[in-house]
Enzyme design. Structure first.
Site, PDB file in Angstrom:
ATOM      1  CB  THR A  69      -1.025   0.095   1.382  1.00  0.00           C
ATOM      2  OG1 THR A  69      -0.391  -0.232   2.364  1.00  0.00           O
ATOM      3  CG2 THR A  69      -2.083  -1.006   0.828  1.00  0.00           C
ATOM      4  CB  VAL A  71       0.288   5.895   2.880  1.00  0.00           C
ATOM      5  CG1 VAL A  71       1.130   6.438   4.058  1.00  0.00           C
ATOM      6  CG2 VAL A  71      -0.138   6.966   2.055  1.00  0.00           C
ATOM      7  CB  CYS A  72       2.097   0.865   4.619  1.00  0.00           C
ATOM      8  SG  CYS A  72       0.656   1.385   5.398  1.00  0.00           S
ATOM      9  CB  SER A  73       5.645   1.881   0.518  1.00  0.00           C
ATOM     10  OG  SER A  73       4.464   0.663   0.225  1.00  0.00           O
ATOM     11  CB  ILE A  76       8.466  -0.015   5.401  1.00  0.00           C
ATOM     12  CG1 ILE A  76       6.938  -0.118   6.010  1.00  0.00           C
ATOM     13  CG2 ILE A  76       9.491  -0.728   5.797  1.00  0.00           C
ATOM     14  CD1 ILE A  76       6.518  -0.566   7.103  1.00  0.00           C
TER      15      ILE A  76
END
Ligand code: BEZ
Length: 237
Positions: A69, A71-73, A76
């Site tokens: 996904t 934003v999560c990328s 992280i």
């Protein structure tokens, strides 16, 4: 003594009127000061038993909605890029989502390629959502299936020291996370509070109720009184 009673504020304000639909019973939700519950997790870097893994170091435990996904990328990748900053503060990182370990490993490799970072921290899988439910990481108004962005900062004695929650469409700030860790570690080291937007090198403030005599006893002439309730100190170095 909790902070409210320490400040002389009421600690029992009487009944709070909560809409009937909100009155659900929850067994437990993490609060600042709680000892984080122990759990066993499978992660991209092997299985861990949380208390054994976390005790003695600071931990950044964070949930995110899912692998692959956008934003999560970026979140992280930002944590991975600042891994040395977390190491310098004795903080280990553990991510958590419902995505499988295989998905998370493939995603990690993809992020390393896209962002030119190395992801050295483990990512746990939570296929049943049990961990997300335990830690209050699912907010049904955001998604009833995916965990939202919840971060817990846990100290070396396994105590929850900070909790923050971001909605699905807003990525967290790694620099703010590091700033808060610095503030918590300064609180512990000096017995002082950190004012708004504090960063290392800024003045600190004395907790409410600190007497002038006590300020002088601990900090000599390095402190200043702006009012009876606001006393600041700049630490040497
Ligand atoms: C994201 O990481 O971009 C995302 C994940 C779940 C829902 C919305 C956004």
């Amino acid at each position: 003594m909790n902070v409210a009673s320490f400040l002389g504020l009421p600690t029992n304000r009487g009944p709070v009127r909560v809409p009937a639909g909100y009155r659900k019973s929850v067994a437990w939700l993490p609060r600042i000061g709680d000892i984080v519950p122990d759990f066993v997790a499978k992660t991209t870097r092997g299985n861990l038993t949380f208390h054994d893994w976390a005790e003695g170091r600071w931990t950044l435990l964070f949930s995110h909605p899912a692998a692959f996904t956008p934003v999560c990328s970026t979140e992280i990748a930002a944590l991975a890029a600042d891994q040395d900053e977390f190491d310098a503060r004795n903080v280990q990182i553990l991510g958590m989502s419902g995505s499988s370990l295989d998905e998370q490993r493939i995603w990690d490799a993809d992020l390393e390629r896209i962002f030119k970072v190395q992801i050295r921290f483990p990512m746990a899988e939570d296929p049943t959502g049990e961990l997300a439910a335990t830690f209050g990481m699912v907010h049904e108004h955001e998604s009833d299936a995916l965990p939202m962005r919840k971060t817990l900062i846990i100290d070396p004695s396994l105590k929850v020291r900070m909790i923050f929650e971001y909605p699905m469409l807003v990525g967290r700030s790694t620099s703010e996370t590091l700033r808060v860790i610095d503030a918590l570690q300064a609180n512990d080291k000096h017995g002082l509070a950190t004012p708004s937007d504090w960063t290392p090198g800024d003045k600190l403030v004395f907790p409410p109720g600190t007497s002038d005599a006590s300020a002088t006893e601990h900090f000599g002439r390095n402190w200043r009184k702006l009012s009876d309730y606001l006393k600041v100190v700049r630490l040497p170095g």
